[in-house]
Motif scaffolding. Structure first.
Motif, PDB file in Angstrom:
ATOM      1  N   HIS A   1       0.280   5.730  -1.249  1.00  0.00           N
ATOM      2  CA  HIS A   1      -0.763   6.716  -1.547  1.00  0.00           C
ATOM      3  C   HIS A   1      -0.549   7.292  -2.941  1.00  0.00           C
ATOM      4  O   HIS A   1       0.564   7.682  -3.288  1.00  0.00           O
ATOM      5  CB  HIS A   1      -0.741   7.853  -0.537  1.00  0.00           C
ATOM      6  CG  HIS A   1      -1.161   7.439   0.824  1.00  0.00           C
ATOM      7  ND1 HIS A   1      -1.149   8.298   1.891  1.00  0.00           N
ATOM      8  CD2 HIS A   1      -1.621   6.262   1.317  1.00  0.00           C
ATOM      9  CE1 HIS A   1      -1.560   7.672   2.978  1.00  0.00           C
ATOM     10  NE2 HIS A   1      -1.848   6.427   2.649  1.00  0.00           N
TER      11      HIS A   1
ATOM     12  N   ASP B   1      -1.940  10.388  -4.942  1.00  0.00           N
ATOM     13  CA  ASP B   1      -2.679  11.630  -4.721  1.00  0.00           C
ATOM     14  C   ASP B   1      -3.477  11.577  -3.415  1.00  0.00           C
ATOM     15  O   ASP B   1      -4.632  12.004  -3.342  1.00  0.00           O
ATOM     16  CB  ASP B   1      -3.583  11.956  -5.911  1.00  0.00           C
ATOM     17  CG  ASP B   1      -2.787  12.284  -7.167  1.00  0.00           C
ATOM     18  OD1 ASP B   1      -1.662  12.803  -7.040  1.00  0.00           O
ATOM     19  OD2 ASP B   1      -3.301  12.028  -8.278  1.00  0.00           O
TER      20      ASP B   1
ATOM     21  N   GLN C   1      -4.607   8.939  -1.740  1.00  0.00           N
ATOM     22  CA  GLN C   1      -5.502   7.792  -1.556  1.00  0.00           C
ATOM     23  C   GLN C   1      -4.710   6.493  -1.548  1.00  0.00           C
ATOM     24  O   GLN C   1      -3.858   6.282  -2.419  1.00  0.00           O
ATOM     25  CB  GLN C   1      -6.539   7.736  -2.680  1.00  0.00           C
ATOM     26  CG  GLN C   1      -7.454   8.927  -2.729  1.00  0.00           C
ATOM     27  CD  GLN C   1      -8.277   9.078  -1.464  1.00  0.00           C
ATOM     28  OE1 GLN C   1      -8.882   8.131  -0.982  1.00  0.00           O
ATOM     29  NE2 GLN C   1      -8.270  10.274  -0.896  1.00  0.00           N
TER      30      GLN C   1
ATOM     31  N   THR D   1       0.818  -1.214   0.000  1.00  0.00           N
ATOM     32  CA  THR D   1       0.000   0.000   0.000  1.00  0.00           C
ATOM     33  C   THR D   1       0.854   1.267   0.000  1.00  0.00           C
ATOM     34  O   THR D   1       1.764   1.415   0.823  1.00  0.00           O
ATOM     35  CB  THR D   1      -0.956   0.008   1.206  1.00  0.00           C
ATOM     36  OG1 THR D   1      -1.786  -1.160   1.152  1.00  0.00           O
ATOM     37  CG2 THR D   1      -1.838   1.252   1.207  1.00  0.00           C
TER      38      THR D   1
ATOM     39  N   ALA E   1     -11.850   0.230   6.188  1.00  0.00           N
ATOM     40  CA  ALA E   1     -10.612   0.795   5.626  1.00  0.00           C
ATOM     41  C   ALA E   1      -9.455  -0.183   5.680  1.00  0.00           C
ATOM     42  O   ALA E   1      -8.593  -0.183   4.807  1.00  0.00           O
ATOM     43  CB  ALA E   1     -10.242   2.084   6.356  1.00  0.00           C
TER      44      ALA E   1
ATOM     45  N   ILE F   1      -3.531   2.925  -2.398  1.00  0.00           N
ATOM     46  CA  ILE F   1      -3.665   2.012  -3.540  1.00  0.00           C
ATOM     47  C   ILE F   1      -2.711   0.846  -3.334  1.00  0.00           C
ATOM     48  O   ILE F   1      -1.805   0.912  -2.507  1.00  0.00           O
ATOM     49  CB  ILE F   1      -3.346   2.684  -4.895  1.00  0.00           C
ATOM     50  CG1 ILE F   1      -1.884   3.161  -4.924  1.00  0.00           C
ATOM     51  CG2 ILE F   1      -4.327   3.818  -5.184  1.00  0.00           C
ATOM     52  CD1 ILE F   1      -1.330   3.364  -6.311  1.00  0.00           C
TER      53      ILE F   1
ATOM     54  N   SER G   1      -6.804  10.525   7.421  1.00  0.00           N
ATOM     55  CA  SER G   1      -6.750  11.758   6.632  1.00  0.00           C
ATOM     56  C   SER G   1      -8.120  12.098   6.060  1.00  0.00           C
ATOM     57  O   SER G   1      -8.468  13.270   5.913  1.00  0.00           O
ATOM     58  CB  SER G   1      -5.732  11.617   5.492  1.00  0.00           C
ATOM     59  OG  SER G   1      -4.434  11.500   6.016  1.00  0.00           O
ATOM     60  N   GLN G   2      -8.899  11.084   5.750  1.00  0.00           N
ATOM     61  CA  GLN G   2     -10.234  11.289   5.188  1.00  0.00           C
ATOM     62  C   GLN G   2     -11.322  11.324   6.258  1.00  0.00           C
ATOM     63  O   GLN G   2     -12.326  12.009   6.098  1.00  0.00           O
ATOM     64  CB  GLN G   2     -10.554  10.174   4.183  1.00  0.00           C
ATOM     65  CG  GLN G   2      -9.632  10.124   3.001  1.00  0.00           C
ATOM     66  CD  GLN G   2      -9.703  11.381   2.166  1.00  0.00           C
ATOM     67  OE1 GLN G   2     -10.785  11.861   1.847  1.00  0.00           O
ATOM     68  NE2 GLN G   2      -8.554  11.942   1.828  1.00  0.00           N
TER      69      GLN G   2
ATOM     70  N   GLY H   1      -4.239   6.915   5.504  1.00  0.00           N
ATOM     71  CA  GLY H   1      -5.254   7.235   4.505  1.00  0.00           C
ATOM     72  C   GLY H   1      -6.632   7.379   5.126  1.00  0.00           C
ATOM     73  O   GLY H   1      -7.370   8.322   4.827  1.00  0.00           O
TER      74      GLY H   1
END
Length: 151
Positions: free
Chosen positions: A49, A51, A53, A47, A125, A55, A112-113, A109
Protein backbone atom coordinates in the motif's frame (compact mmCIF):
# COMPACT_ATOMS: atom_id res chain seq x y z
CA UNK A 1 18.57 8.26 0.18
CA UNK A 2 14.82 7.74 0.20
CA UNK A 3 12.84 8.90 3.23
CA UNK A 4 9.43 7.38 3.86
CA UNK A 5 7.06 6.07 6.49
CA UNK A 6 7.47 2.30 6.34
CA UNK A 7 4.90 0.34 8.30
CA UNK A 8 4.31 3.37 10.50
CA UNK A 9 7.95 4.18 11.20
CA UNK A 10 10.08 6.92 9.71
CA UNK A 11 12.65 5.16 7.59
CA UNK A 12 15.54 6.12 5.35
CA UNK A 13 16.69 3.68 2.69
CA UNK A 14 20.08 4.15 1.06
CA UNK A 15 19.10 2.90 -2.39
CA UNK A 16 19.38 3.98 -5.99
CA UNK A 17 16.30 6.14 -6.74
CA UNK A 18 15.54 3.95 -9.77
CA UNK A 19 15.61 0.71 -7.77
CA UNK A 20 12.18 -0.95 -7.75
CA UNK A 21 10.49 -0.52 -4.39
CA UNK A 22 10.18 -4.31 -4.16
CA UNK A 23 13.94 -4.75 -3.95
CA UNK A 24 14.37 -1.80 -1.60
CA UNK A 25 11.84 -3.43 0.74
CA UNK A 26 13.23 -6.95 0.49
CA UNK A 27 16.98 -6.35 0.23
CA UNK A 28 17.44 -3.12 2.16
CA UNK A 29 14.58 -3.03 4.68
CA UNK A 30 14.58 -6.80 5.28
CA UNK A 31 10.83 -7.09 4.66
CA UNK A 32 10.57 -10.30 2.67
CA UNK A 33 6.82 -10.85 2.96
CA UNK A 34 6.31 -8.92 -0.28
CA UNK A 35 7.09 -11.38 -3.06
CA UNK A 36 8.63 -11.17 -6.51
CA UNK A 37 6.39 -12.81 -9.08
CA UNK A 38 6.66 -11.46 -12.60
CA UNK A 39 8.50 -8.13 -12.41
CA UNK A 40 6.03 -6.45 -14.80
CA UNK A 41 3.06 -5.67 -12.50
CA UNK A 42 0.93 -8.47 -13.91
CA UNK A 43 0.68 -10.99 -11.05
CA UNK A 44 0.12 -8.97 -7.86
CA UNK A 45 2.58 -10.88 -5.65
CA UNK A 46 4.41 -7.61 -4.92
CA UNK A 47 1.33 -5.63 -3.82
CA UNK A 48 1.93 -3.10 -1.04
CA UNK A 49 0.00 0.00 0.00
CA UNK A 50 1.15 3.49 -0.95
CA UNK A 51 -0.71 5.99 1.23
CA UNK A 52 -3.39 3.32 1.72
CA UNK A 53 -3.79 2.35 -1.94
CA UNK A 54 -2.59 -0.98 -3.38
CA UNK A 55 0.29 -0.65 -5.83
CA UNK A 56 2.74 -3.01 -7.52
CA UNK A 57 6.14 -2.62 -5.88
CA UNK A 58 8.01 -4.38 -8.69
CA UNK A 59 7.49 -1.46 -11.11
CA UNK A 60 7.42 1.42 -8.64
CA UNK A 61 10.79 3.17 -8.39
CA UNK A 62 11.94 3.87 -4.85
CA UNK A 63 12.07 7.59 -5.70
CA UNK A 64 8.29 7.56 -6.29
CA UNK A 65 7.65 6.86 -2.60
CA UNK A 66 9.79 9.68 -1.18
CA UNK A 67 7.84 11.11 1.77
CA UNK A 68 4.99 8.64 1.35
CA UNK A 69 3.58 5.99 3.66
CA UNK A 70 4.27 2.43 2.54
CA UNK A 71 2.61 -0.51 4.25
CA UNK A 72 3.71 -4.07 3.59
CA UNK A 73 2.15 -7.35 4.67
CA UNK A 74 4.31 -7.16 7.80
CA UNK A 75 2.77 -3.83 8.75
CA UNK A 76 -0.94 -4.10 8.02
CA UNK A 77 -3.01 -3.67 11.14
CA UNK A 78 -6.42 -2.61 12.31
CA UNK A 79 -9.94 -3.99 12.06
CA UNK A 80 -9.93 -4.56 8.29
CA UNK A 81 -6.60 -6.39 8.34
CA UNK A 82 -7.71 -8.51 11.29
CA UNK A 83 -11.01 -9.40 9.60
CA UNK A 84 -9.18 -10.41 6.41
CA UNK A 85 -6.62 -12.50 8.30
CA UNK A 86 -9.35 -14.25 10.30
CA UNK A 87 -11.38 -15.00 7.17
CA UNK A 88 -8.28 -16.30 5.39
CA UNK A 89 -7.57 -18.67 8.30
CA UNK A 90 -11.15 -19.78 8.87
CA UNK A 91 -11.81 -20.49 5.20
CA UNK A 92 -8.42 -22.16 4.69
CA UNK A 93 -7.67 -19.94 1.70
CA UNK A 94 -3.96 -20.63 1.42
CA UNK A 95 -2.65 -23.51 -0.62
CA UNK A 96 1.01 -22.93 -1.50
CA UNK A 97 0.90 -19.40 -0.07
CA UNK A 98 3.28 -17.63 -2.44
CA UNK A 99 0.73 -15.13 -3.74
CA UNK A 100 -1.09 -14.63 -0.48
CA UNK A 101 0.65 -11.51 0.79
CA UNK A 102 -0.34 -9.74 -2.42
CA UNK A 103 -3.85 -11.18 -2.27
CA UNK A 104 -4.29 -10.05 1.34
CA UNK A 105 -2.92 -6.57 0.61
CA UNK A 106 -5.36 -6.20 -2.30
CA UNK A 107 -8.26 -7.47 -0.16
CA UNK A 108 -7.43 -5.06 2.67
CA UNK A 109 -7.21 -2.23 0.15
CA UNK A 110 -10.63 -3.14 -1.26
CA UNK A 111 -12.37 -3.47 2.10
CA UNK A 112 -10.80 -0.26 3.38
CA UNK A 113 -12.37 1.64 0.49
CA UNK A 114 -15.51 -0.47 -0.01
CA UNK A 115 -16.62 -2.11 3.24
CA UNK A 116 -19.56 -3.95 1.62
CA UNK A 117 -18.29 -4.91 -1.84
CA UNK A 118 -20.40 -6.60 -4.47
CA UNK A 119 -19.01 -9.64 -6.25
CA UNK A 120 -18.23 -7.34 -9.20
CA UNK A 121 -16.27 -5.06 -6.83
CA UNK A 122 -14.29 -8.06 -5.58
CA UNK A 123 -13.57 -9.32 -9.09
CA UNK A 124 -12.42 -5.86 -10.21
CA UNK A 125 -10.24 -5.26 -7.14
CA UNK A 126 -8.61 -8.68 -7.29
CA UNK A 127 -8.12 -8.77 -11.05
CA UNK A 128 -4.44 -9.06 -11.75
CA UNK A 129 -3.67 -10.87 -8.48
CA UNK A 130 -2.84 -14.30 -9.79
CA UNK A 131 -2.92 -17.53 -7.82
CA UNK A 132 -1.07 -20.46 -9.38
CA UNK A 133 -3.02 -22.86 -7.16
CA UNK A 134 -6.38 -21.48 -8.32
CA UNK A 135 -7.85 -20.64 -4.91
CA UNK A 136 -9.90 -17.80 -6.36
CA UNK A 137 -13.22 -19.10 -5.01
CA UNK A 138 -11.80 -19.30 -1.49
CA UNK A 139 -10.21 -15.84 -1.85
CA UNK A 140 -13.52 -14.30 -2.94
CA UNK A 141 -15.40 -16.15 -0.19
CA UNK A 142 -12.88 -14.91 2.39
CA UNK A 143 -13.33 -11.32 1.24
CA UNK A 144 -17.11 -11.68 1.58
CA UNK A 145 -16.61 -13.23 5.02
CA UNK A 146 -14.30 -10.41 6.10
CA UNK A 147 -16.86 -7.85 4.92
CA UNK A 148 -19.51 -9.58 7.04
CA UNK A 149 -17.17 -9.56 10.06
CA UNK A 150 -16.71 -5.82 9.61
CA UNK A 151 -20.41 -5.52 9.31
Amino acid sequence: MIRLMLNGRETTLDVDPDMPLLWALRDHAGLTGTKYGCGIAQCGACTVHLDGQPIRACVTPASAVEGAAITTIEGIAGPVAEAVRAAWRDLDVVQCGYCQSGQIMAAVGLLSQTPSPTEDDVVAAMEGNLCRCGTYQRIHAAIADAATRLG
